[in-house]
Write a protein that holds these residues in place. Structure first.
Motif, PDB file in Angstrom:
ATOM      1  N   GLY A  19       0.818  -1.203   0.000  1.00 47.96           N
ATOM      2  CA  GLY A  19       0.000   0.000   0.000  1.00 47.96           C
ATOM      3  C   GLY A  19       0.854   1.257   0.000  1.00 47.96           C
ATOM      4  N   GLY A  20       0.186   2.393  -0.176  1.00 54.00           N
ATOM      5  CA  GLY A  20       0.903   3.654  -0.159  1.00 54.00           C
ATOM      6  C   GLY A  20       0.041   4.804  -0.602  1.00 54.00           C
ATOM      7  N   LEU A  21       0.684   5.949  -0.774  1.00 50.23           N
ATOM      8  CA  LEU A  21       0.030   7.174  -1.225  1.00 50.23           C
ATOM      9  C   LEU A  21       0.393   7.410  -2.683  1.00 50.23           C
ATOM     10  N   VAL A  22      -0.624   7.489  -3.541  1.00 52.46           N
ATOM     11  CA  VAL A  22      -0.396   7.701  -4.963  1.00 52.46           C
ATOM     12  C   VAL A  22      -1.335   8.787  -5.480  1.00 52.46           C
ATOM     13  N   GLN A  23      -1.105   9.187  -6.725  1.00 52.51           N
ATOM     14  CA  GLN A  23      -1.936  10.191  -7.376  1.00 52.51           C
ATOM     15  C   GLN A  23      -3.001   9.502  -8.236  1.00 52.51           C
ATOM     16  N   VAL A  24      -4.026  10.253  -8.544  1.00 57.33           N
ATOM     17  CA  VAL A  24      -5.069   9.742  -9.436  1.00 57.33           C
ATOM     18  C   VAL A  24      -4.442   9.271 -10.749  1.00 57.33           C
ATOM     19  N   GLY A  25      -4.852   8.085 -11.181  1.00 58.94           N
ATOM     20  CA  GLY A  25      -4.345   7.517 -12.417  1.00 58.94           C
ATOM     21  C   GLY A  25      -3.121   6.646 -12.253  1.00 58.94           C
ATOM     22  N   ASP A  26      -2.522   6.677 -11.083  1.00 58.87           N
ATOM     23  CA  ASP A  26      -1.337   5.852 -10.825  1.00 58.87           C
ATOM     24  C   ASP A  26      -1.714   4.393 -10.619  1.00 58.87           C
ATOM     25  N   SER A  27      -0.679   3.582 -10.439  1.00 60.22           N
ATOM     26  CA  SER A  27      -0.865   2.148 -10.204  1.00 60.22           C
ATOM     27  C   SER A  27      -0.178   1.739  -8.911  1.00 60.22           C
ATOM     28  N   LEU A  28      -0.699   0.673  -8.327  1.00 59.14           N
ATOM     29  CA  LEU A  28      -0.091   0.039  -7.161  1.00 59.14           C
ATOM     30  C   LEU A  28      -0.273  -1.463  -7.294  1.00 59.14           C
ATOM     31  N   ARG A  29       0.658  -2.188  -6.705  1.00 58.65           N
ATOM     32  CA  ARG A  29       0.536  -3.640  -6.673  1.00 58.65           C
ATOM     33  C   ARG A  29       0.569  -4.088  -5.218  1.00 58.65           C
ATOM     34  N   LEU A  30      -0.539  -4.642  -4.776  1.00 63.52           N
ATOM     35  CA  LEU A  30      -0.609  -5.192  -3.434  1.00 63.52           C
ATOM     36  C   LEU A  30      -0.253  -6.668  -3.465  1.00 63.52           C
ATOM     37  N   SER A  31       0.371  -7.111  -2.387  1.00 64.56           N
ATOM     38  CA  SER A  31       0.713  -8.529  -2.272  1.00 64.56           C
ATOM     39  C   SER A  31       0.166  -9.089  -0.971  1.00 64.56           C
ATOM     40  N   CYS A  32      -0.202 -10.342  -1.030  1.00 63.91           N
ATOM     41  CA  CYS A  32      -0.681 -11.075   0.141  1.00 63.91           C
ATOM     42  C   CYS A  32       0.118 -12.366   0.203  1.00 63.91           C
ATOM     43  N   VAL A  33       0.868 -12.533   1.268  1.00 62.50           N
ATOM     44  CA  VAL A  33       1.664 -13.743   1.420  1.00 62.50           C
ATOM     45  C   VAL A  33       1.060 -14.598   2.524  1.00 62.50           C
ATOM     46  N   ALA A  34       1.004 -15.882   2.264  1.00 64.31           N
ATOM     47  CA  ALA A  34       0.401 -16.817   3.208  1.00 64.31           C
ATOM     48  C   ALA A  34       1.466 -17.682   3.846  1.00 64.31           C
ATOM     49  N   SER A  35       1.240 -18.026   5.081  1.00 62.87           N
ATOM     50  CA  SER A  35       2.082 -19.001   5.757  1.00 62.87           C
ATOM     51  C   SER A  35       1.181 -20.087   6.293  1.00 62.87           C
ATOM     52  N   GLY A  36       1.765 -21.232   6.554  1.00 65.27           N
ATOM     53  CA  GLY A  36       0.971 -22.369   6.964  1.00 65.27           C
ATOM     54  C   GLY A  36       0.843 -23.348   5.818  1.00 65.27           C
ATOM     55  N   VAL A  37       0.035 -24.327   5.997  1.00 68.53           N
ATOM     56  CA  VAL A  37      -0.041 -25.410   5.024  1.00 68.53           C
ATOM     57  C   VAL A  37      -1.285 -25.274   4.143  1.00 68.53           C
ATOM     58  N   ASN A  38      -1.278 -26.037   3.057  1.00 66.79           N
ATOM     59  CA  ASN A  38      -2.449 -26.219   2.208  1.00 66.79           C
ATOM     60  C   ASN A  38      -2.983 -24.919   1.616  1.00 66.79           C
ATOM     61  N   PHE A  39      -2.089 -24.043   1.171  1.00 62.87           N
ATOM     62  CA  PHE A  39      -2.506 -22.784   0.547  1.00 62.87           C
ATOM     63  C   PHE A  39      -3.421 -23.047  -0.645  1.00 62.87           C
ATOM     64  N   ARG A  40      -3.139 -24.111  -1.377  1.00 66.41           N
ATOM     65  CA  ARG A  40      -3.922 -24.408  -2.586  1.00 66.41           C
ATOM     66  C   ARG A  40      -5.374 -24.738  -2.276  1.00 66.41           C
ATOM     67  N   ASN A  41      -5.680 -25.022  -1.006  1.00 67.08           N
ATOM     68  CA  ASN A  41      -7.050 -25.373  -0.635  1.00 67.08           C
ATOM     69  C   ASN A  41      -7.951 -24.156  -0.424  1.00 67.08           C
ATOM     70  N   TYR A  42      -7.376 -22.962  -0.502  1.00 71.74           N
ATOM     71  CA  TYR A  42      -8.121 -21.766  -0.117  1.00 71.74           C
ATOM     72  C   TYR A  42      -8.383 -20.836  -1.294  1.00 71.74           C
ATOM     73  N   HIS A  43      -9.600 -20.282  -1.301  1.00 68.02           N
ATOM     74  CA  HIS A  43      -9.833 -19.088  -2.101  1.00 68.02           C
ATOM     75  C   HIS A  43      -9.167 -17.932  -1.345  1.00 68.02           C
ATOM     76  N   ILE A  44      -8.628 -16.978  -2.088  1.00 67.65           N
ATOM     77  CA  ILE A  44      -8.079 -15.779  -1.485  1.00 67.65           C
ATOM     78  C   ILE A  44      -8.823 -14.574  -2.049  1.00 67.65           C
ATOM     79  N   GLY A  45      -9.350 -13.777  -1.165  1.00 71.99           N
ATOM     80  CA  GLY A  45     -10.094 -12.596  -1.574  1.00 71.99           C
ATOM     81  C   GLY A  45      -9.431 -11.320  -1.100  1.00 71.99           C
ATOM     82  N   TRP A  46      -9.673 -10.262  -1.846  1.00 70.95           N
ATOM     83  CA  TRP A  46      -9.282  -8.917  -1.436  1.00 70.95           C
ATOM     84  C   TRP A  46     -10.557  -8.132  -1.133  1.00 70.95           C
ATOM     85  N   PHE A  47     -10.539  -7.464  -0.001  1.00 74.55           N
ATOM     86  CA  PHE A  47     -11.630  -6.600   0.417  1.00 74.55           C
ATOM     87  C   PHE A  47     -11.038  -5.247   0.805  1.00 74.55           C
TER      88      PHE A  47
END
Length: 127
Positions: free
Chosen positions: A9-37
């Protein structure tokens, strides 16, 4: 059980781009849907995008407000999900959360179907 942590996350101007990342720890990541809210001050948490688990098709889902501007991608080997946000608008300002679920696909847009959440990352779009 999977644990989640957002970054990017961060502070950007209108029209700019950002890339958010979500890293998981633990087992069986493939078993989960991952959502952004996201949640803006004084507003309810709203669905942004989701990546369904490989066993459910590995598909992407978007809210109408971000369709065509945001792209969700998933790297199961690295246990990461990214949210590429382009053409950002002031209305995109919010705290963004990633979350995990094993719900049926019919519920993938519903925040109450997700039971593990990251701590959130702030995105501010300035005009």
């Amino acid at each position: 059980q999977v644990q989640l942590a957002e970054s990017g996350g961060g502070l950007v101007q209108v029209g700019d781009s950002l890339r958010l990342s979500c890293v998981a720890s633990g087992v069986n990541f493939r078993n989960y849907h991952i959502g952004w809210f996201r949640q803006a001050p004084g507003k309810e948490r709203e669905f942004v995008a989701a990546s369904s688990r490989p066993g459910s098709g590995g598909s992407a889902y978007y809210s109408q407000s971000v369709q065509g501007r945001f792209t969700i991608s998933r790297d199961n080997a690295k246990k990461m999900v990214h949210l590429q946000m382009n053409s950002l608008k002031p209305d995109d300002t919010a705290v963004y959360f990633c979350a995990s679920s094993t719900v049926a696909l019919s519920g993938i847009r519903q925040s109450n179907m997700y039971y593990t959440w990251g701590q959130g990352t702030q995105v501010t779009v300035s005009s």
